[in-house]
Design an enzyme around this catalytic site. Structure first.
Site, mmCIF file in Angstrom:
data_model
loop_
_atom_site.group_PDB
_atom_site.id
_atom_site.type_symbol
_atom_site.label_atom_id
_atom_site.label_comp_id
_atom_site.label_asym_id
_atom_site.label_seq_id
_atom_site.Cartn_x
_atom_site.Cartn_y
_atom_site.Cartn_z
ATOM 1 N N CYS A 60 7.380 28.548 -23.978
ATOM 2 C CA CYS A 60 6.175 28.545 -24.818
ATOM 3 C C CYS A 60 4.878 28.693 -24.022
ATOM 4 O O CYS A 60 3.910 29.275 -24.518
ATOM 5 C CB CYS A 60 6.091 27.246 -25.627
ATOM 6 S SG CYS A 60 7.677 26.687 -26.290
ATOM 7 N N CYS A 63 2.555 31.943 -23.625
ATOM 8 C CA CYS A 63 1.615 32.394 -24.665
ATOM 9 C C CYS A 63 0.647 31.292 -25.111
ATOM 10 O O CYS A 63 -0.465 31.572 -25.509
ATOM 11 C CB CYS A 63 2.379 32.907 -25.881
ATOM 12 S SG CYS A 63 3.350 34.369 -25.493
ATOM 13 N N HIS A 64 1.131 30.030 -25.099
ATOM 14 C CA HIS A 64 0.291 28.973 -25.670
ATOM 15 C C HIS A 64 -0.452 28.166 -24.605
ATOM 16 O O HIS A 64 -1.206 27.259 -24.944
ATOM 17 C CB HIS A 64 1.141 28.035 -26.537
ATOM 18 C CG HIS A 64 1.777 28.743 -27.707
ATOM 19 N ND1 HIS A 64 1.093 29.006 -28.867
ATOM 20 C CD2 HIS A 64 3.017 29.269 -27.868
ATOM 21 C CE1 HIS A 64 1.896 29.659 -29.719
ATOM 22 N NE2 HIS A 64 3.070 29.833 -29.125
ATOM 23 N N MET A 107 5.188 36.356 -31.973
ATOM 24 C CA MET A 107 6.048 35.256 -31.498
ATOM 25 C C MET A 107 7.488 35.561 -31.900
ATOM 26 O O MET A 107 7.758 35.883 -33.054
ATOM 27 C CB MET A 107 5.589 33.946 -32.135
ATOM 28 C CG MET A 107 6.507 32.782 -31.832
ATOM 29 S SD MET A 107 5.687 31.216 -32.134
ATOM 30 C CE MET A 107 7.093 30.157 -32.487
ATOM 31 N N HIS A 345 -3.162 41.205 -19.293
ATOM 32 C CA HIS A 345 -1.764 40.861 -19.033
ATOM 33 C C HIS A 345 -1.188 41.752 -17.939
ATOM 34 O O HIS A 345 -1.423 41.522 -16.770
ATOM 35 C CB HIS A 345 -0.960 40.937 -20.341
ATOM 36 C CG HIS A 345 0.392 40.327 -20.233
ATOM 37 N ND1 HIS A 345 0.587 38.973 -20.102
ATOM 38 C CD2 HIS A 345 1.627 40.874 -20.205
ATOM 39 C CE1 HIS A 345 1.880 38.719 -19.995
ATOM 40 N NE2 HIS A 345 2.535 39.865 -20.049
ATOM 41 N N HIS A 387 1.956 46.772 -24.045
ATOM 42 C CA HIS A 387 2.741 46.082 -23.005
ATOM 43 C C HIS A 387 3.383 47.155 -22.123
ATOM 44 O O HIS A 387 4.477 47.633 -22.400
ATOM 45 C CB HIS A 387 3.807 45.176 -23.635
ATOM 46 C CG HIS A 387 4.354 44.170 -22.658
ATOM 47 N ND1 HIS A 387 5.223 44.522 -21.656
ATOM 48 C CD2 HIS A 387 4.130 42.838 -22.510
ATOM 49 C CE1 HIS A 387 5.519 43.427 -20.940
ATOM 50 N NE2 HIS A 387 4.860 42.396 -21.444
#
Ligand code: DHE
Length: 551
Positions: A60, A63-64, A107, A345, A387
């Site tokens: 997790c 992303c979080h 997600m 990213h 991406h």
């Protein structure tokens, strides 16, 4: 009863210790079991707390955010952050729905990847406050440094006659191993314990050393001059990381290594021969959009090394700053910040090696930076969640173009990179035959006429188990390559051999995990590498292509 902070600090400390101590151990779960932590009325045992922290860290945090304050994904705080719904308001049932089904925003559906028991545990874990992350600065980094074989005890020339340029470093993610494979003979030369969930590999400018960086922030240095490749040094740069690269500019070959920390968020420079830490520079700072929002957890995403200047390009995810790090004085690096777009990213060089293109994935944009001139050139709208991995450089319709796929939709775009009319515009958009996003990587090679695209994160098994191949001259779809018959699994990440006539693809196929090697001319399966040691293979890095940024 141990406090929550203590339990989570133990997880982190055990991760630190795992770097210096027992090298077979990735993460230490040795906390005593049994006692309840009564926090916000949630019942969770110490062992469950450690497991929850580990699951969060593994699945997790990317992303979080490590402190759960949100990044590309929303914050996951019990009381919320004022912008997103709080975990307490969502409640255990609501949290479970999100974890099980994922979201259209990207997600993944975790049902089937996490067990039901793990999902249930996470619904409780997320309703408890996250801990403060302890300091991890120069002193702590130095404390993890382990010079296993000093430079003077290493061979001065290769002990073998193999072709190091065509070695492949292959990540065996869940086993915490890196395998070194001879790309000419396909022999497995060594399977080395490198730490928890290694994320990427990079090679030194000479190609001699392979460096790995793991989700536990550990950097491992492998020397390919030995008959059997050996780990010669290791160090930990932070608790959590994804990127590393080396100095490639003339006169600085094999000298310095740069490391990007997710948590703590900082840039660390190491001596590339020994991994001795030389400097630490925090990346927290104001966001790029000029609203003066100060961001503490400003994680370092992709890093690339310039071939034309003594510079590394370090992309700071949350602030949207592209940091150009001048390594001529590595103890006091001079950093030029270029404001661009959030959240940065992954990305790679154009074919000239002058421009760097990086995905600002939450903004659906690709940012272009002129590295020698330290200037932002363009921000290009491309599609939902670009991406590219490092992207792919091909020639299409007489133009040099750089390619990215998208996580959020079935769209691949070609951006013109050579000078003249239309430079930095999307000159072609194209699709794989069956709709759906989830693409992670694209790959090509200057000697190939093919572009390969995976769709690893698409929930549909008929899509995540295939890779699609396009003709680079027309960008027409040529073939969908499926897994060997009767096998259900996921294909991820492609890499060419040095000569550009083979493509290696990782295949998660349960008991039969494999590296599938395709003939790039015929697009037929040529060889399959399997064995007990092939466990959840992810990234594959050919020494020559990685050293010279060929993709
Ligand atoms: Fe990656 C590259 C971060 C999930 C496999 N990944 C990168 C880079 C970053 C990154 C910043 C660029 C490094 C560079 O070039 O310097 N990846 C993240 C995440 O934060 C994320 C979304 C979630 C996480 O918690 O890690 C994530 N990545 C994954 C996966 O699930 C993948 C498929 C398998 C795995 O490791 O768990 C995965 N990422 C890779 C690979 C690369 C990569 C193979 C290198 C591609 C290349 O060709 O350079």
């Amino acid at each position: 009863m141990k406090s929550l902070k203590l339990v989570l600090t133990m997880v982190i400390v055990s991760l630190i210790l795992s770097c210096k101590g027992d090298k077979k151990k990735g993460v230490d779960y040795s906390s005593p079991a049994g006692s309840d932590i009564a926090d916000a009325g949630i019942s969770i045992t110490d062992v469950e707390m450690e497991q929850g922290s580990q699951i969060y860290f593994d699945k997790c945090a990317g992303c979080h955010g490590s402190s759960r304050k949100g990044a590309t994904g929303p914050s996951l705080l019990p009381k919320g952050d004022g912008k997103h719904i709080s975990m307490e308001d969502l409640g255990p049932d609501g949290i479970k729905v999100f974890i099980e089904n994922g979201t259209p925003g990207g997600m993944p559906e975790w049902k089937g990847i996490m067990t039901d028991a793990e999902i249930e545990l996470m619904t409780r874990f997320l309703q408890i406050d996250p801990p403060e992350i302890p300091a991890f600065e120069m002193e702590e980094i130095k404390g993890t440094w382990n010079l296993i074989i000093p430079v003077e005890d290493r061979p001065t020339k290769p002990e073998h006659k193999r072709n190091i340029d065509n070695y492949f470093g292959v990540i065996m993610r869940d086993a915490g191993n890196v395998a070194v494979i001879d790309g000419d003979t396909k022999e497995e030369l060594a399977v080395l314990k490198t730490g928890f969930a290694v994320h990427i590999l990079r090679t030194s400018a000479s190609g001699r050393y392979i460096y790995s960086v793991g989700r536990d922030g550990r950097v491992t240095m492998i020397d390919t001059f030995f008959e059997t490749p050996k780990i010669v040094a290791e160090v930990r740069g932070s608790f959590d990381a994804r990127s590393v690269d080396v100095s490639k500019y003339k006169g600085y070959e094999d000298k310095y290594l740069v490391f990007g920390g997710y948590n703590p968020s900082h840039i660390v420079i190491f001596d590339a021969q020994t991994l001795e830490p030389l400097s630490v520079t925090p990346t927290s700072g104001n966001a790029c959009d000029g609203d003066k929002e100060f961001i503490e957890e400003a994680r370092v995403a992709s890093i690339v090394a310039s071939h034309t200047d003594p510079l590394w390009v370090c992309n700071i995810k949350e602030t949207g700053m592209v940091d150009l790090v001048d390594y001529t004085d590595p103890r006091n690096p001079k950093i030029t910040e270029i404001p661009s777009a959030r959240f940065l990213h992954d990305g790679g060089w154009d074919s000239s090696g002058r421009y760097f293109l990086v995905a600002a994935n939450a903004a659906n944009k690709i940012v272009v930076v002129d590295v020698p001139n330290k200037k932002l050139v363009k921000i290009i709208e491309t599609g939902i969640k670009p991406h590219p991995g490092r992207g792919a450089n091909i020639e299409f319709n007489g133009n040099k173009v750089w390619i990215t796929s998208h996580l959020g939709e079935n769209k691949i775009v070609a951006i013109k990179t050579d000078e003249g009319e239309g430079q930095w515009t999307v000159v072609k958009e194209f699709k794989t035959p069956r709709d759906g996003g989830g693409a992670l990587f694209v790959k090509s090679h200057p000697k190939s006429k093919h572009l390969w695209v995976d769709r690893t994160l698409n929930p549909d098994k008929t899509l995540h188990s295939v890779v699609d191949v396009f003709d680079t001259q027309t960008l027409e779809h040529k073939k969908t390559i499926t897994m060997p018959e009767g096998v259900d699994g996921r294909m991820v990440h492609m890499e060419y051999n040095k000569d550009g006539n083979e493509v290696w693809v990782s295949a998660f196929m349960g008991e039969k995990n494999a590296i599938l090697i395709y003939d790039d001319k015929t697009l037929e399966l040529k060889e399959t590498i399997q064995g007990d040691w092939v466990q959840n293979p992810t990234g594959k890095f050919n020494v020559y292509n990685t050293t010279h940024d060929i993709y």
